[in-house]
Every structure is written in C-alpha cells, then in structure tokens.
Scaffold this motif. Structure first.
Motif, PDB file in Angstrom:
ATOM      1  N   ALA A  76      58.108 -56.843  27.725  1.00 41.08           N
ATOM      2  CA  ALA A  76      57.568 -57.472  28.932  1.00 41.08           C
ATOM      3  C   ALA A  76      58.679 -57.943  29.862  1.00 41.08           C
ATOM      4  O   ALA A  76      58.614 -57.735  31.081  1.00 41.08           O
ATOM      5  N   CYS A  77      59.709 -58.568  29.314  1.00 40.81           N
ATOM      6  CA  CYS A  77      60.802 -59.056  30.156  1.00 40.81           C
ATOM      7  C   CYS A  77      61.541 -57.904  30.834  1.00 40.81           C
ATOM      8  O   CYS A  77      61.851 -57.979  32.032  1.00 40.81           O
ATOM      9  N   LEU A  78      61.820 -56.849  30.097  1.00 42.98           N
ATOM     10  CA  LEU A  78      62.525 -55.707  30.684  1.00 42.98           C
ATOM     11  C   LEU A  78      61.676 -55.057  31.768  1.00 42.98           C
ATOM     12  O   LEU A  78      62.188 -54.638  32.812  1.00 42.98           O
ATOM     13  N   ALA A  79      60.367 -54.971  31.546  1.00 48.38           N
ATOM     14  CA  ALA A  79      59.474 -54.387  32.551  1.00 48.38           C
ATOM     15  C   ALA A  79      59.420 -55.257  33.806  1.00 48.38           C
ATOM     16  O   ALA A  79      59.248 -54.750  34.914  1.00 48.38           O
ATOM     17  N   ALA A  80      59.574 -56.569  33.629  1.00 45.01           N
ATOM     18  CA  ALA A  80      59.522 -57.495  34.764  1.00 45.01           C
ATOM     19  C   ALA A  80      60.866 -57.666  35.451  1.00 45.01           C
ATOM     20  O   ALA A  80      60.945 -58.328  36.492  1.00 45.01           O
ATOM     21  N   GLY A  81      61.919 -57.103  34.861  1.00 42.66           N
ATOM     22  CA  GLY A  81      63.241 -57.255  35.453  1.00 42.66           C
ATOM     23  C   GLY A  81      63.857 -58.610  35.189  1.00 42.66           C
ATOM     24  O   GLY A  81      64.691 -59.083  35.961  1.00 42.66           O
ATOM     25  N   GLY A 133      51.244 -64.473  30.567  1.00 43.33           N
ATOM     26  CA  GLY A 133      51.002 -65.791  31.137  1.00 43.33           C
ATOM     27  C   GLY A 133      52.295 -66.585  31.289  1.00 43.33           C
ATOM     28  O   GLY A 133      52.516 -67.253  32.304  1.00 43.33           O
ATOM     29  N   LEU A 134      53.173 -66.503  30.297  1.00 43.64           N
ATOM     30  CA  LEU A 134      54.455 -67.196  30.376  1.00 43.64           C
ATOM     31  C   LEU A 134      55.345 -66.593  31.457  1.00 43.64           C
ATOM     32  O   LEU A 134      56.042 -67.307  32.182  1.00 43.64           O
ATOM     33  N   LEU A 135      55.310 -65.258  31.571  1.00 48.29           N
ATOM     34  CA  LEU A 135      56.148 -64.592  32.564  1.00 48.29           C
ATOM     35  C   LEU A 135      55.688 -64.866  33.995  1.00 48.29           C
ATOM     36  O   LEU A 135      56.474 -64.717  34.929  1.00 48.29           O
ATOM     37  N   ALA A 136      54.446 -65.260  34.169  1.00 53.09           N
ATOM     38  CA  ALA A 136      53.928 -65.535  35.509  1.00 53.09           C
ATOM     39  C   ALA A 136      54.710 -66.655  36.187  1.00 53.09           C
ATOM     40  O   ALA A 136      54.790 -66.714  37.413  1.00 53.09           O
ATOM     41  N   HIS A 137      55.335 -67.545  35.389  1.00 56.49           N
ATOM     42  CA  HIS A 137      56.139 -68.622  35.960  1.00 56.49           C
ATOM     43  C   HIS A 137      57.449 -68.095  36.545  1.00 56.49           C
ATOM     44  O   HIS A 137      58.023 -68.688  37.444  1.00 56.49           O
ATOM     45  N   TRP A 196      54.914 -55.723  37.971  1.00 55.16           N
ATOM     46  CA  TRP A 196      55.717 -55.321  36.832  1.00 55.16           C
ATOM     47  C   TRP A 196      54.871 -54.778  35.681  1.00 55.16           C
ATOM     48  O   TRP A 196      55.364 -54.026  34.842  1.00 55.16           O
ATOM     49  N   ARG A 197      53.597 -55.165  35.634  1.00 53.61           N
ATOM     50  CA  ARG A 197      52.739 -54.717  34.530  1.00 53.61           C
ATOM     51  C   ARG A 197      52.578 -53.200  34.507  1.00 53.61           C
ATOM     52  O   ARG A 197      52.312 -52.615  33.447  1.00 53.61           O
ATOM     53  N   GLU A 198      52.734 -52.578  35.676  1.00 49.63           N
ATOM     54  CA  GLU A 198      52.649 -51.115  35.736  1.00 49.63           C
ATOM     55  C   GLU A 198      53.852 -50.460  35.059  1.00 49.63           C
ATOM     56  O   GLU A 198      53.803 -49.280  34.708  1.00 49.63           O
ATOM     57  N   ASN A 199      54.924 -51.221  34.869  1.00 45.29           N
ATOM     58  CA  ASN A 199      56.129 -50.679  34.233  1.00 45.29           C
ATOM     59  C   ASN A 199      56.025 -50.631  32.714  1.00 45.29           C
ATOM     60  O   ASN A 199      56.827 -49.956  32.062  1.00 45.29           O
TER      61      ASN A 199
END
Length: 204
Positions: free
Chosen positions: A57-62, A98-102, A109-112
């Motif tokens: 998730a973190c890598l997908a969100a950058g 939910g945590l990454l939304a902060h 990013w979810r599409e990644n």
C-alpha cells in the motif's frame, strides 16, 4: 582453429571496476531498487503478511513505508496472496487504506495496487506457470509481492532443485518487467533442545 590471443579482451582489473561510478535505479530511494529480490522471513504470527500489505500500500501510494515521507509518484504493485482469502485481505487492506488517508488524502493510488487472492496456493513450476506469466504481464508491475514460498509450489521446500525451479519461474517476470520482487518465507522448524533458526535455509 587456434585462438587469436592478440584480439582477446582481458577481464577488467579491480582498478577498472572501482573506477566505474556507482549508479542506482531506485524505486524507493535507499530502500528498494529495480530488479532487486527481497525475502522477509520469520516465525508464524510475527506479522509478515501484514508487513507485506503495508509495503504494498505504501509503495503504491508513493509513501516511504518507514519514514512516511513521499518519495514520488506511486508504484505499480502486484500482490499475489496465496495464504488469505478475499475477506481477510479486504479487512486488512481497508485498515491500512484508512491509515494512509492521513498521509495521502487523494485516492488515486489505489489503482496502483493490484491484489490477487489464491488461498488454495499455486504450483508455479507446474500447472500455474502460464497463469503467473499472464497476470504479471497484465499488471506490468514495478513491484511484485507474494508468498509464503511453501505455498507457491508442490515440491519440497528444503530440496534445492525444487526451490531453484520455483525461483526461475518467479524471476522471469521480475527480469521481464525490471521489477523488484518481495517474498515471504516461513522459518524452518527447530530441533528439540536447539534454538530455532530464523534465516532462510537451503536454496531460499
């Protein structure tokens, strides 16, 4: 015909090697490089599966998974989970999202992050090799996450030849897409009276 030694190119010397300027093709600066293979191992219940999801998730969100700093645009991540079903995966990823939304309020990013759940396991050197190639080609990922290793093939996880065949199949899309490959492996069982080794064993 004799070899013409006058035209043979000698191997490079240590001076030649050290004169090459180091270069890196970072996916995440100073953490993960393209075409790198990373294995996470440990005892059961330690949190390896959750760590893999958090990394994905973190890598997908950058977002750097340990410093929480943005490192650039999100990466294309393929997570093939061969241990948990869709329900388990959804609950775990919903919490992480939910945590990454902060840190990343935009949801693009979810599409990644592409997730495939195969709780029945796979036989990558056997019947599932073509499926593995197809899903990796469809995702064209920067990062491939999968494991645990013992659920990716039907062979003996302690037999070097069986594991070598598995790694060849896992490596094919890693090389083709210049991806990083992150694997989960369970530590071997300990012997009575001896401390349990946490490091990967054999060919792994």
């Amino acid at each position: 015909e004799p070899l013409d030694r006058s035209t043979a190119i000698p191997p490079q010397t240590l001076d030649d090697l050290l004169a090459i300027q180091p270069s890196f093709d970072w996916l995440v600066p100073h953490l993960l490089e393209r075409s790198e293979r990373l294995m996470i191992t440990g005892q059961e219940g330690l949190g390896k599966s959750m760590l893999l999801r958090q990394l994905g998730a973190c890598l997908a969100a950058g977002i750097h998974p340990f410093t929480r700093k943005r490192f650039g645009k999100g990466l294309r991540v393929l997570h093939v989970d061969v241990e948990n079903g869709v329900g388990q995966s959804r609950r775990a990823y919903a919490h992480i999202a939910g945590l990454l939304a902060h840190h990343s309020p935009e949801q693009g990013w979810r599409e990644n992050l592409m997730i495939e759940c195969r709780p029945d396991g796979l036989d990558l050197p056997g019947d599932d090799r073509a499926w593995w190639d197809r899903i990796c080609s469809a995702a064209a990922p920067d990062v491939i996450i999968t494991g645990p290793i013992y659920r990716l093939f039907l062979g003996n996880p302690n037999a070097e030849e069986d594991v070598r065949k598995l790694i060849q199949v896992l490596d094919a899309p890693r090389v083709r897409h210049n991806s990083a490959l992150i694997l989960e492996a369970h530590a071997g069982h300990g012997q009575a009276g001896q401390q349990r080794a946490m490091r990967p064993a054999g060919a792994s």
